[in-house]
Write a protein that holds these residues in place. Structure first.
Motif, PDB file in Angstrom:
ATOM      1  N   SER A 139      -4.474   0.714  -6.063  1.00 47.05           N
ATOM      2  CA  SER A 139      -5.772   0.849  -5.387  1.00 47.05           C
ATOM      3  C   SER A 139      -6.796   1.560  -6.250  1.00 47.05           C
ATOM      4  O   SER A 139      -7.900   1.062  -6.466  1.00 47.05           O
ATOM      5  CB  SER A 139      -5.609   1.630  -4.076  1.00 47.05           C
ATOM      6  N   LYS A 140      -6.438   2.751  -6.726  1.00 44.94           N
ATOM      7  CA  LYS A 140      -7.414   3.535  -7.471  1.00 44.94           C
ATOM      8  C   LYS A 140      -7.309   3.245  -8.960  1.00 44.94           C
ATOM      9  O   LYS A 140      -8.268   3.407  -9.699  1.00 44.94           O
ATOM     10  CB  LYS A 140      -7.225   5.029  -7.182  1.00 44.94           C
ATOM     11  N   SER A 141      -6.127   2.809  -9.413  1.00 44.27           N
ATOM     12  CA  SER A 141      -5.964   2.555 -10.837  1.00 44.27           C
ATOM     13  C   SER A 141      -6.688   1.277 -11.248  1.00 44.27           C
ATOM     14  O   SER A 141      -7.291   1.214 -12.308  1.00 44.27           O
ATOM     15  CB  SER A 141      -4.485   2.468 -11.204  1.00 44.27           C
ATOM     16  N   LEU A 182       4.538  16.208  -1.897  1.00 38.54           N
ATOM     17  CA  LEU A 182       3.672  16.720  -2.958  1.00 38.54           C
ATOM     18  C   LEU A 182       2.785  15.565  -3.425  1.00 38.54           C
ATOM     19  O   LEU A 182       3.230  14.400  -3.429  1.00 38.54           O
ATOM     20  CB  LEU A 182       4.487  17.236  -4.149  1.00 38.54           C
ATOM     21  N   CYS A 183       1.565  15.871  -3.834  1.00 41.21           N
ATOM     22  CA  CYS A 183       0.638  14.830  -4.297  1.00 41.21           C
ATOM     23  C   CYS A 183      -0.165  15.377  -5.466  1.00 41.21           C
ATOM     24  O   CYS A 183      -0.916  16.336  -5.307  1.00 41.21           O
ATOM     25  CB  CYS A 183      -0.288  14.440  -3.135  1.00 41.21           C
ATOM     26  N   PHE A 184       0.014  14.775  -6.648  1.00 40.58           N
ATOM     27  CA  PHE A 184      -0.723  15.193  -7.853  1.00 40.58           C
ATOM     28  C   PHE A 184      -1.037  13.989  -8.721  1.00 40.58           C
ATOM     29  O   PHE A 184      -0.128  13.199  -8.952  1.00 40.58           O
ATOM     30  CB  PHE A 184       0.080  16.215  -8.669  1.00 40.58           C
ATOM     31  N   GLY A 213       0.799  -1.219   0.000  1.00 47.03           N
ATOM     32  CA  GLY A 213       0.000   0.000   0.000  1.00 47.03           C
ATOM     33  C   GLY A 213       0.829   1.266   0.000  1.00 47.03           C
ATOM     34  O   GLY A 213       1.895   1.327   0.612  1.00 47.03           O
ATOM     35  N   ALA A 214       0.316   2.276  -0.678  1.00 45.22           N
ATOM     36  CA  ALA A 214       0.989   3.587  -0.666  1.00 45.22           C
ATOM     37  C   ALA A 214       0.805   4.260   0.693  1.00 45.22           C
ATOM     38  O   ALA A 214       1.609   5.103   1.071  1.00 45.22           O
ATOM     39  CB  ALA A 214       0.431   4.466  -1.774  1.00 45.22           C
ATOM     40  N   LYS A 215      -0.242   3.873   1.405  1.00 45.07           N
ATOM     41  CA  LYS A 215      -0.412   4.447   2.744  1.00 45.07           C
ATOM     42  C   LYS A 215       0.779   4.056   3.618  1.00 45.07           C
ATOM     43  O   LYS A 215       1.416   4.908   4.235  1.00 45.07           O
ATOM     44  CB  LYS A 215      -1.715   3.948   3.370  1.00 45.07           C
ATOM     45  N   CYS A 216       1.084   2.743   3.650  1.00 46.09           N
ATOM     46  CA  CYS A 216       2.211   2.277   4.474  1.00 46.09           C
ATOM     47  C   CYS A 216       3.513   2.907   3.986  1.00 46.09           C
ATOM     48  O   CYS A 216       4.338   3.338   4.795  1.00 46.09           O
ATOM     49  CB  CYS A 216       2.377   0.764   4.408  1.00 46.09           C
ATOM     50  N   VAL A 253      -2.062  11.218   6.363  1.00 46.87           N
ATOM     51  CA  VAL A 253      -0.983  10.292   6.743  1.00 46.87           C
ATOM     52  C   VAL A 253       0.377  10.999   6.833  1.00 46.87           C
ATOM     53  O   VAL A 253       1.181  10.713   7.723  1.00 46.87           O
ATOM     54  CB  VAL A 253      -0.915   9.124   5.731  1.00 46.87           C
ATOM     55  N   TYR A 254       0.634  11.928   5.921  1.00 50.42           N
ATOM     56  CA  TYR A 254       1.949  12.586   5.914  1.00 50.42           C
ATOM     57  C   TYR A 254       2.183  13.339   7.222  1.00 50.42           C
ATOM     58  O   TYR A 254       3.280  13.328   7.782  1.00 50.42           O
ATOM     59  CB  TYR A 254       2.086  13.605   4.772  1.00 50.42           C
ATOM     60  N   VAL A 255       1.161  14.020   7.697  1.00 51.90           N
ATOM     61  CA  VAL A 255       1.305  14.813   8.921  1.00 51.90           C
ATOM     62  C   VAL A 255       1.447  13.886  10.130  1.00 51.90           C
ATOM     63  O   VAL A 255       2.402  13.991  10.903  1.00 51.90           O
ATOM     64  CB  VAL A 255       0.078  15.739   9.132  1.00 51.90           C
TER      65      VAL A 255
HETATM   66  N1  PLP Z   1      -2.070   8.387  -1.202  1.00 53.91           N
HETATM   67  C1  PLP Z   1      -3.192   9.108  -1.337  1.00 53.91           C
HETATM   68  C2  PLP Z   1      -3.085  10.542  -1.740  1.00 53.91           C
HETATM   69  C3  PLP Z   1      -4.443   8.542  -1.091  1.00 53.91           C
HETATM   70  O1  PLP Z   1      -5.557   9.272  -1.216  1.00 53.91           O
HETATM   71  C4  PLP Z   1      -4.517   7.189  -0.709  1.00 53.91           C
HETATM   72  C5  PLP Z   1      -5.790   6.530  -0.419  1.00 53.91           C
HETATM   73  O2  PLP Z   1      -6.855   7.076  -0.389  1.00 53.91           O
HETATM   74  C6  PLP Z   1      -3.318   6.474  -0.573  1.00 53.91           C
HETATM   75  C7  PLP Z   1      -2.117   7.101  -0.831  1.00 53.91           C
HETATM   76  C8  PLP Z   1      -3.340   5.069  -0.085  1.00 53.91           C
HETATM   77  O3  PLP Z   1      -3.240   4.143  -1.082  1.00 53.91           O
HETATM   78  P1  PLP Z   1      -3.164   2.580  -0.770  1.00 53.91           P
HETATM   79  O4  PLP Z   1      -4.534   2.031  -0.897  1.00 53.91           O
HETATM   80  O5  PLP Z   1      -2.209   2.049  -1.775  1.00 53.91           O
HETATM   81  O6  PLP Z   1      -2.632   2.409   0.632  1.00 53.91           O
END
Ligand code: PLP
Length: 407
Positions: A247-249, A181-183, A107-110, A134-136
């Motif tokens: 996840s979203k793709s 940054l997130c885009f 996961g990108a969250k982790c 999550v970043y904060v």
């Molecule tokens: N990064 C951003 C900006 C997100 O909005 C999310 C999920 O909503 C994630 C990462 C998390 O992605 P993943 O499901 O791969 O943990």
């Protein structure tokens, strides 16, 4: 005596989604049987692409046979997936990224949370506002902030994203070492141009800072002039780490697969100023603390890059983008200013009211659930976020009801 990490005591309880759930529950009790439409949560609603399901099932069958069974795989991910990612997501777009620079994860969250372990506690961190929380929170946990005061943590540099800068942050006025940054952005739906990213890349080079670039929503970009990856910008390999997710793709929010790119030329510095490559540090961290994504899930992710996988993903993301377009156009027609909804599944609407008041009004008058922008940071006050992850007919119905309620 076991003492605790007191930084955890600084964390603000995240009431956002539980508050939303509470209000929705109350509405439901007062209006039993009323049909509520949810355009709040950022979770996908369409099933996995058939190409992924077929590959997943075939891999499970392999696991059921002694001859083809696989146990622990490489922590960084199987070569078949790392190579498909490097070739399709980067090399095909002219970005110089190789398979060994890809770290497959769950996961990108982790990954966005864990990466900050590589850096000293004393760095200055710049974080956009509004932001994916999550970043904060992970920097609070690590002790890189002071206390929470006036809706912000002391010690962080907040990069304000408002209509004045089209939700793309300006360079900070004070020195920073790490920049998130997130885009396309969650929650604003904003995208960044090549020129805007190039300005950040140059800034990071000039100041020996590092950019953490979250591209979890790049698949929604349709405007060919917009970069999908920060590595499409010259020199970014040396100063940026990128996060991607299936996840979203490809609808993997429940399947779990993502990846992080740490180029071998990307450097950090020790206290004497000597440069160290971040790739071996992240490799060490990843192999010590993570044991790989399951083989069937990696095979399913690989199928994203087959011809049928690409077609199916395009179809699903087009579907969500059609929903986003409906939300965007209907809110524009009602006279609201907004961002996103193009090249992004989120629409960020300036309400002209308090976020929660507007949320309550939409819930009570239209039975539609959104997300109050104030939950994403101080600059989100007065905004709400619509998510396009729902069925097309439900989105249309929601916007019909909202149009009636707001007219
Ligand atoms: N990064 C951003 C900006 C997100 O909005 C999310 C999920 O909503 C994630 C990462 C998390 O992605 P993943 O499901 O791969 O943990």
């Amino acid at each position: 005596m076991i003492t605790i990490n007191e930084n955890y005591l600084k964390l603000q309880a995240s009431y956002l989604f539980s508050d939303i759930a509470k209000r929705v529950r109350k509405y439901h009790e007062l209006n039993p049987g009323k049909d509520i439409i949810k355009l709040g949560i950022g979770d996908v609603t369409e099933p996995l692409p058939q190409a992924c399901v077929t590959a997943w099932n075939a891999a499970v069958t392999e696991m059921a046979d002694r001859k083809t069974f696989r146990g622990y795989g490489p922590e960084q991910g199987y070569d078949f997936l790392r190579e498909a990612i490097a070739k399709n997501d980067f090399q095909a777009r002219g970005a110089d990224i190789s398979a060994e620079e890809i770290f497959v994860s769950d996961g990108a969250k982790c990954d966005t949370a864990n990466i900050q372990e590589l850096f000293s506690k004393n760095i200055k961190v710049a974080i956009p506002d509004p932001v994916y929380p999550v970043y904060v929170d992970t920097n609070v946990m690590a002790g890189r902030t002071g206390e929470y005061e006036n809706n912000r943590y002391t010690g962080l540099v907040y990069l304000e994203c408002t209509s004045k800068n089209n939700y793309v942050p300006n360079l900070p006025k004070t020195p920073v070492d790490l920049i998130y940054l997130c885009f396309p952005n969650n929650p604003t739906g904003a995208t960044a141009t090549r020129e805007q990213l190039a300005t950040w890349v140059q800034f990071a080079k000039d100041t020996k800072a590092l950019i953490l670039f979250d591209a979890a929503y790049e698949i929604f970009i349709r405007d060919e002039s917009l970069p999908h990856s920060i590595y499409e910008i010259e020199g970014a390999r040396d100063i940026a780490i990128e996060f991607r997710s299936f996840s979203k793709s490809a609808g993997f929010t429940g399947a779990r697969c993502a990846y992080t790119v740490v180029p071998t030329s990307c450097m950090g510095y020790d206290s004497s100023g000597a440069a160290h490559a971040l790739h071996p540090l992240w490799n060490r961290r990843h192999c010590t603390k993570f044991n790989g994504v399951s083989y069937p899930v990696q095979r399913a992710a690989e199928a994203v890059y087959t011809l049928s996988g690409k077609q199916q993903i395009r179809q699903t993301t087009d579907y969500y983008l059609t929903n986003a377009g409906v939300i965007r156009n209907r809110m524009l027609n009602l006279g609201y200013k907004l961002a996103g909804g193009e090249n992004s599944p989120y629409v960020w609407v300036e309400t002209g009211a308090d976020s929660w008041e507007f949320f309550d009004m939409l819930l009570n008058k239209a039975a539609v659930v959104t997300t109050p922008g104030s939950g994403f940071g101080r600059c989100g006050s007065g905004y709400i976020r619509f998510s396009a992850f729902n069925r097309y007919d439900r989105v249309e119905e929601a916007m019909d009801r909202i149009s009636k309620a707001l007219k």
